[in-house]
Write an enzyme that holds these catalytic residues in place. Sequence first.
Site, mmCIF file in Angstrom:
data_model
loop_
_atom_site.group_PDB
_atom_site.id
_atom_site.type_symbol
_atom_site.label_atom_id
_atom_site.label_comp_id
_atom_site.label_asym_id
_atom_site.label_seq_id
_atom_site.Cartn_x
_atom_site.Cartn_y
_atom_site.Cartn_z
ATOM 1 N N ASP A 191 59.111 21.682 23.965
ATOM 2 C CA ASP A 191 58.201 22.627 24.601
ATOM 3 C C ASP A 191 56.752 22.394 24.170
ATOM 4 O O ASP A 191 55.881 23.203 24.458
ATOM 5 C CB ASP A 191 58.618 24.075 24.345
ATOM 6 C CG ASP A 191 58.414 24.522 22.907
ATOM 7 O OD1 ASP A 191 58.187 23.657 22.024
ATOM 8 O OD2 ASP A 191 58.490 25.739 22.649
ATOM 9 N N SER A 219 62.713 24.456 17.015
ATOM 10 C CA SER A 219 61.550 23.700 17.451
ATOM 11 C C SER A 219 61.322 22.470 16.580
ATOM 12 O O SER A 219 62.160 21.586 16.506
ATOM 13 C CB SER A 219 60.326 24.624 17.468
ATOM 14 O OG SER A 219 59.236 24.030 18.105
ATOM 15 N N ASP A 264 58.562 17.703 20.513
ATOM 16 C CA ASP A 264 59.220 18.287 19.345
ATOM 17 C C ASP A 264 60.694 18.503 19.663
ATOM 18 O O ASP A 264 61.192 18.088 20.715
ATOM 19 C CB ASP A 264 58.525 19.579 18.903
ATOM 20 C CG ASP A 264 58.697 20.716 19.900
ATOM 21 O OD1 ASP A 264 59.104 20.456 21.050
ATOM 22 O OD2 ASP A 264 58.424 21.874 19.530
ATOM 23 N N ASP A 307 62.648 20.859 20.641
ATOM 24 C CA ASP A 307 63.121 21.534 21.852
ATOM 25 C C ASP A 307 62.259 21.221 23.063
ATOM 26 O O ASP A 307 62.424 21.817 24.125
ATOM 27 C CB ASP A 307 63.222 23.048 21.644
ATOM 28 C CG ASP A 307 61.882 23.713 21.377
ATOM 29 O OD1 ASP A 307 60.975 23.041 20.859
ATOM 30 O OD2 ASP A 307 61.746 24.916 21.670
#
Length: 332
Positions: free
Chosen positions: A250, A93, A246, A248
Amino acid sequence: MRFGTDGVRGVANTELTPEFVLRLGRAAARVLGASVAVVGGDTRRSTAMLDAALVAGLASEGVDVVRLGVVPTPAVAHHAALMGAMGAMVSASHNPHHDNGIKLFAVGGTKLPDAVERQIEAALDELGADDGTGGPTGAGVEVEPGAVTDASAGGQHHTFLTGYLDHVLDALEGRSLAGVRVVVDAANGAASESAGELFRRAGAEVVVIHADPDGRNINASCGATHTTSLAQAVVDQGAHLGLALDGDADRLIAVDEHGERRGAGDVAQVLDGLGVVRVSPDPGGEAARSGEVVDQADRDRIVHRGEHVGDVEVATGDLDGGGTRDAHDEIG
């Protein structure tokens, strides 16, 4: 290692080793009972190594695996839902590049309950005590290895990524973002390829920054935890807003036309004035997605969970929407 608030994370190749990730794949396959898994990852140097180990663990337990390559985490959940598969994302993340992690989704692309995570941990412990020889292969064996389909590049990758973007664009319900100028910070992460395409397809004028990953620059002075360069770019470009994802993709942070951090509702009010959004009051009184009022049928589908990035709270709403879906909910 044990599950934290968002999967398993650690320093890649030191704490989160290929050996551990292979066992985690086997344990997840045994507990989740999936016949098919979809696996994606972000742009870290260690992601390909850990992806290979995870895929090997899943396949060794008879699970057919589709490797999606570099995609946002919500794309993994989306395709898991479409395919009736379990999902896995190799990413840490918003953490720096030397960290990595594994986030697992249950069959259908939903978040794992805590009790299921404890079952996977127990299966990991059991696997840690075996002799490492695995099972036999070939005709008549107890577990036939799963097939691995590589959709991480070329036409197949484009098809899977486009399918996810189509899903996100559905949030606009036919409305256009024409006339909206937006700066998107892709954090040199999983949305580096897709973020610009997404907003251009929606009709917006887009400036994408930090979308040149090299394996080490993910989240480096950019993205949702470092919004200084985004704020400056918004002002310099005369944009209506900026969105920082961020690593990833999400979750996100939003800034207004002055480069100031804003909640989703604040940004939606600005764009409501431009005539490109519909704003509904937030029944919970929290800074979450705009248009949070949904009918009960939709509410039953939504997993509400607040997540923190630095000192700003944002919300991930639709179970397979994530940061890029939230971005469209703010302006759609």
